[in-house]
Design a protein around this motif. Structure first.
Motif, PDB file in Angstrom:
ATOM      1  N   ASN A  24       0.848  -1.197   0.000  1.00  0.00           N
ATOM      2  CA  ASN A  24       0.000   0.000   0.000  1.00  0.00           C
ATOM      3  C   ASN A  24       0.884   1.248   0.000  1.00  0.00           C
ATOM      4  N   PRO A  25       1.270   1.733  -1.195  1.00  0.00           N
ATOM      5  CA  PRO A  25       2.189   2.881  -1.277  1.00  0.00           C
ATOM      6  C   PRO A  25       1.620   4.158  -0.682  1.00  0.00           C
ATOM      7  N   ALA A  26       0.289   4.237  -0.538  1.00  0.00           N
ATOM      8  CA  ALA A  26      -0.340   5.488  -0.083  1.00  0.00           C
ATOM      9  C   ALA A  26      -0.300   5.668   1.435  1.00  0.00           C
ATOM     10  N   ILE A  27      -0.028   4.597   2.188  1.00  0.00           N
ATOM     11  CA  ILE A  27      -0.088   4.678   3.654  1.00  0.00           C
ATOM     12  C   ILE A  27       1.062   5.532   4.187  1.00  0.00           C
ATOM     13  N   PRO A  28       0.822   6.594   4.956  1.00  0.00           N
ATOM     14  CA  PRO A  28       1.916   7.357   5.565  1.00  0.00           C
ATOM     15  C   PRO A  28       2.504   6.581   6.752  1.00  0.00           C
ATOM     16  N   ILE A  29       3.836   6.443   6.754  1.00  0.00           N
ATOM     17  CA  ILE A  29       4.521   5.700   7.817  1.00  0.00           C
ATOM     18  C   ILE A  29       5.465   6.650   8.552  1.00  0.00           C
ATOM     19  N   ILE A  30       5.267   6.770   9.861  1.00  0.00           N
ATOM     20  CA  ILE A  30       6.124   7.612  10.708  1.00  0.00           C
ATOM     21  C   ILE A  30       7.068   6.683  11.470  1.00  0.00           C
ATOM     22  N   ILE A  31       8.346   6.918  11.301  1.00  0.00           N
ATOM     23  CA  ILE A  31       9.370   6.075  11.921  1.00  0.00           C
ATOM     24  C   ILE A  31       9.769   6.667  13.283  1.00  0.00           C
ATOM     25  N   MET A  32       9.900   5.800  14.281  1.00  0.00           N
ATOM     26  CA  MET A  32      10.409   6.201  15.606  1.00  0.00           C
ATOM     27  C   MET A  32      11.814   5.631  15.754  1.00  0.00           C
ATOM     28  N   THR A  33      12.765   6.470  16.174  1.00  0.00           N
ATOM     29  CA  THR A  33      14.142   6.025  16.266  1.00  0.00           C
ATOM     30  C   THR A  33      14.879   6.721  17.409  1.00  0.00           C
ATOM     31  N   ALA A  34      15.900   6.062  17.917  1.00  0.00           N
ATOM     32  CA  ALA A  34      16.760   6.689  18.927  1.00  0.00           C
ATOM     33  C   ALA A  34      17.704   7.665  18.229  1.00  0.00           C
ATOM     34  N   TYR A  35      18.268   8.609  19.001  1.00  0.00           N
ATOM     35  CA  TYR A  35      19.180   9.600  18.418  1.00  0.00           C
ATOM     36  C   TYR A  35      20.326   8.924  17.671  1.00  0.00           C
ATOM     37  N   SER A  36      20.788   7.805  18.200  1.00  0.00           N
ATOM     38  CA  SER A  36      21.932   7.112  17.601  1.00  0.00           C
ATOM     39  C   SER A  36      21.603   6.472  16.251  1.00  0.00           C
ATOM     40  N   SER A  37      20.311   6.422  15.904  1.00  0.00           N
ATOM     41  CA  SER A  37      19.890   5.758  14.660  1.00  0.00           C
ATOM     42  C   SER A  37      19.284   6.731  13.655  1.00  0.00           C
ATOM     43  N   VAL A  38      19.627   7.998  13.782  1.00  0.00           N
ATOM     44  CA  VAL A  38      19.060   8.998  12.872  1.00  0.00           C
ATOM     45  C   VAL A  38      19.431   8.685  11.426  1.00  0.00           C
ATOM     46  N   GLY A  39      20.638   8.150  11.193  1.00  0.00           N
ATOM     47  CA  GLY A  39      21.044   7.775   9.831  1.00  0.00           C
ATOM     48  C   GLY A  39      20.107   6.742   9.244  1.00  0.00           C
ATOM     49  N   THR A  40      19.666   5.795  10.080  1.00  0.00           N
ATOM     50  CA  THR A  40      18.706   4.783   9.636  1.00  0.00           C
ATOM     51  C   THR A  40      17.371   5.421   9.291  1.00  0.00           C
ATOM     52  N   ALA A  41      16.991   6.433  10.067  1.00  0.00           N
ATOM     53  CA  ALA A  41      15.730   7.133   9.818  1.00  0.00           C
ATOM     54  C   ALA A  41      15.763   7.863   8.478  1.00  0.00           C
ATOM     55  N   VAL A  42      16.930   8.427   8.154  1.00  0.00           N
ATOM     56  CA  VAL A  42      17.073   9.104   6.852  1.00  0.00           C
ATOM     57  C   VAL A  42      16.941   8.089   5.722  1.00  0.00           C
ATOM     58  N   GLU A  43      17.504   6.905   5.928  1.00  0.00           N
ATOM     59  CA  GLU A  43      17.354   5.831   4.946  1.00  0.00           C
ATOM     60  C   GLU A  43      15.871   5.479   4.765  1.00  0.00           C
ATOM     61  N   ALA A  44      15.154   5.453   5.896  1.00  0.00           N
ATOM     62  CA  ALA A  44      13.721   5.160   5.843  1.00  0.00           C
ATOM     63  C   ALA A  44      12.965   6.219   5.030  1.00  0.00           C
ATOM     64  N   MET A  45      13.364   7.482   5.180  1.00  0.00           N
ATOM     65  CA  MET A  45      12.736   8.562   4.412  1.00  0.00           C
ATOM     66  C   MET A  45      12.937   8.347   2.917  1.00  0.00           C
ATOM     67  N   LYS A  46      14.124   7.879   2.546  1.00  0.00           N
ATOM     68  CA  LYS A  46      14.409   7.614   1.134  1.00  0.00           C
ATOM     69  C   LYS A  46      13.538   6.479   0.601  1.00  0.00           C
ATOM     70  N   LEU A  47      13.175   5.552   1.482  1.00  0.00           N
ATOM     71  CA  LEU A  47      12.333   4.420   1.081  1.00  0.00           C
ATOM     72  C   LEU A  47      10.845   4.775   1.057  1.00  0.00           C
ATOM     73  N   GLY A  48      10.511   5.999   1.500  1.00  0.00           N
ATOM     74  CA  GLY A  48       9.116   6.424   1.405  1.00  0.00           C
ATOM     75  C   GLY A  48       8.429   6.696   2.721  1.00  0.00           C
ATOM     76  N   ALA A  49       9.185   6.693   3.849  1.00  0.00           N
ATOM     77  CA  ALA A  49       8.564   7.052   5.132  1.00  0.00           C
ATOM     78  C   ALA A  49       8.085   8.504   5.073  1.00  0.00           C
ATOM     79  N   TYR A  50       6.977   8.778   5.750  1.00  0.00           N
ATOM     80  CA  TYR A  50       6.440  10.141   5.733  1.00  0.00           C
ATOM     81  C   TYR A  50       7.315  11.080   6.568  1.00  0.00           C
ATOM     82  N   ASP A  51       7.752  10.631   7.742  1.00  0.00           N
ATOM     83  CA  ASP A  51       8.577  11.460   8.638  1.00  0.00           C
ATOM     84  C   ASP A  51       9.189  10.547   9.693  1.00  0.00           C
ATOM     85  N   TYR A  52      10.082  11.113  10.521  1.00  0.00           N
ATOM     86  CA  TYR A  52      10.607  10.323  11.638  1.00  0.00           C
ATOM     87  C   TYR A  52      10.628  11.172  12.906  1.00  0.00           C
TER      88      TYR A  52
END
Length: 453
Positions: A72-100
């Protein structure tokens, strides 16, 4: 209706806290403890938003995000991450996450981000609905006719098109069954994917199997490479099986499996492929009769006959003939670079009296012939095919219109012409005035003058 949020977190305490907060804000929630549960939940239910942790056992947030976006490409996904994993969150944004959001969560930020994501989701749904509505309008507009039977057919198309039901279109040759299939596909949720048409009557048993299901290299003489069949070409879209009644009996069992399970095998292969297609079939045959004769499988007939659309023959909707004729005239005049304005009244009279055994296709062909032959601005009876005019040579329509009126005063002839035209148009004064080539005001004055009831 409350927005439904899927919360995904393997920290049960954090999951419980988020559930309590979101419910207090008025949201409905569903909980999943890892990415695998989240993927399964999305397969079964259309959520409005997903709030998902990155680091989880089993399947993590990044992997789950990628899989959910395919579902379901239309579903907005908000990622929760620890400060130490912000790089992973940016990767998630590239994959289509709405925000983190970073943990520990700031509830004000969480609330604002949720509201924005849901607003974004609502706009996307609205935009998709608008696109489907515009597409539906275009497709339905291509079905010409305002008779009660055609109005009912268009309503039926709008009702059934969004479903996944198999559709069987019935009607004589030339009524426009393929046009109906295009309208169903165009009004469906699959309209961004292909509509693939197969004329089942044009192929032999062996060729039909290869055409529908494809073949492997070397499967038969001339098969020099692997070929995808029409079912796989229509994957995620719609396949239209025209003249389904002509499919040979040995092929019907294989077709039944494809329609029933959406499973196919290429000719020369043992591998089973899954084709996600919607089935639309059409026939001019009486399939029930063929079932009784033993030339059409009963189980295949019932698989096809989930929802039936019946396209009426042109002779059953004579009121549509002038509308269709003008539509084809405009289209074919432009195609042939002519400036033809309309038909003469006598030419149209021939059209409305003829029974059109070839239906809409015959009407279009007759008008194309007339357009090519016409040297003026109006098509007359002289440009019509003999098959249409010969039926009325005995009664000679021109004299027939004055039958029994020779020698009468002109006022009597005029009164009779108005009376007959009103009968023909079922009392529609605007249409009668149009056919008589006078204004409605003039028509009303003459109705009063001649005391026409």
């Amino acid at each position: 209706m409350k927005d439904e949020i899927l919360i995904v977190d393997d920290d049960k305490a954090h999951l419980s806290m988020l559930k309590t907060v979101l419910k207090r804000w008025g949201y409905q929630t569903t909980e999943a403890e890892d990415g695998a549960e989240a993927i399964l939940a999305v397969r079964n239910e259309p959520f409005d938003c997903i709030l998902m942790d990155v680091r989880m056992a089993n399947i993590g947030g990044i992997e789950a995000l990628a899989e959910i976006k395919t579902l379901n490409p239309a579903i907005p996904i908000i990622i929760m991450t620890a400060y130490s994993s912000v790089g992973t969150a940016v990767e998630a944004m590239k994959l289509g996450a709405y925000d983190y959001l970073t943990k520990p969560l700031n509830f004000d930020d969480l609330k604002i981000t949720l509201e924005r994501s849901l607003e974004h989701s609502a706009l996307r749904k609205e935009n998709k609905s608008l696109k489907q509505l515009l597409s539906s309008s275009d497709e339905l507009a291509s079905i010409i006719g305002s008779s009660p039977s055609m109005v009912e057919l268009k309503k039926m198309i709008q009702t059934i098109a969004p479903s996944e039901a198999t559709i069987l279109i019935l009607g004589p040759s030339g009524t426009g069954k393929e046009l109906i299939a295009k309208a169903v596909h165009g009004c469906s949720n699959r309209n961004s994917k292909p509509l693939v048409t197969v004329n089942c009557a044009a192929l032999t048993d062996t060729l039909l199997e290869s055409e529908l299901f494809g073949h492997e290299k070397g499967a038969f003489t001339g098969a020099d490479k692997r070929r995808e069949g029409r079912f796989m070409q229509a994957n995620k879209g719609t396949i239209f099986l025209d003249e389904i009644g002509e499919v040979p009996l040995p092929m019907q069992a294989k077709l039944l499996r494809a329609i029933q399970d959406r499973e196919i095998q290429r000719v020369g292969s043992d591998s089973t492929l899954y084709a996600d297609v919607r089935i639309i079939a059409a026939t001019n045959r009486q399939l029930e009769e063929r079932v009784r004769e033993g030339t059409f499988r009963e189980d295949l007939y019932y698989r096809l006959n989930v929802v039936t659309l019946e396209v009426p023959p042109l002779c059953d909707r004579p009121d549509d003939i002038p509308i269709l004729a003008k539509h084809f005239l405009d289209k074919l005049s432009k195609k042939n670079r002519k400036s033809i304005v309309n038909f003469t009244p006598l030419a149209m009279d021939y059209f409305t009296r003829y029974d059109w055994p070839g239906n809409v296709r015959e009407l279009e062909n007759a008008i194309e012939r007339a357009v090519v032959l016409c040297n003026g601005n109006y098509i007359s009876e002289r440009e019509l095919p003999p098959s249409i005019t010969k039926n009325f040579t005995d009664i000679d329509l021109k004299d027939g219109q004055l039958n029994g009126m020779a020698g009468l005063p002109l006022e009597e002839i005029e009164k009779e012409a108005i009376t007959q035209t009103l009968k023909k148009t079922s009392g529609n004064k605007s249409e009668a005035a149009k056919q008589l080539n006078i204004t409605r005001t003039t028509l009303n004055n003459k109705i009063k003058k001649y005391d026409i009831q």
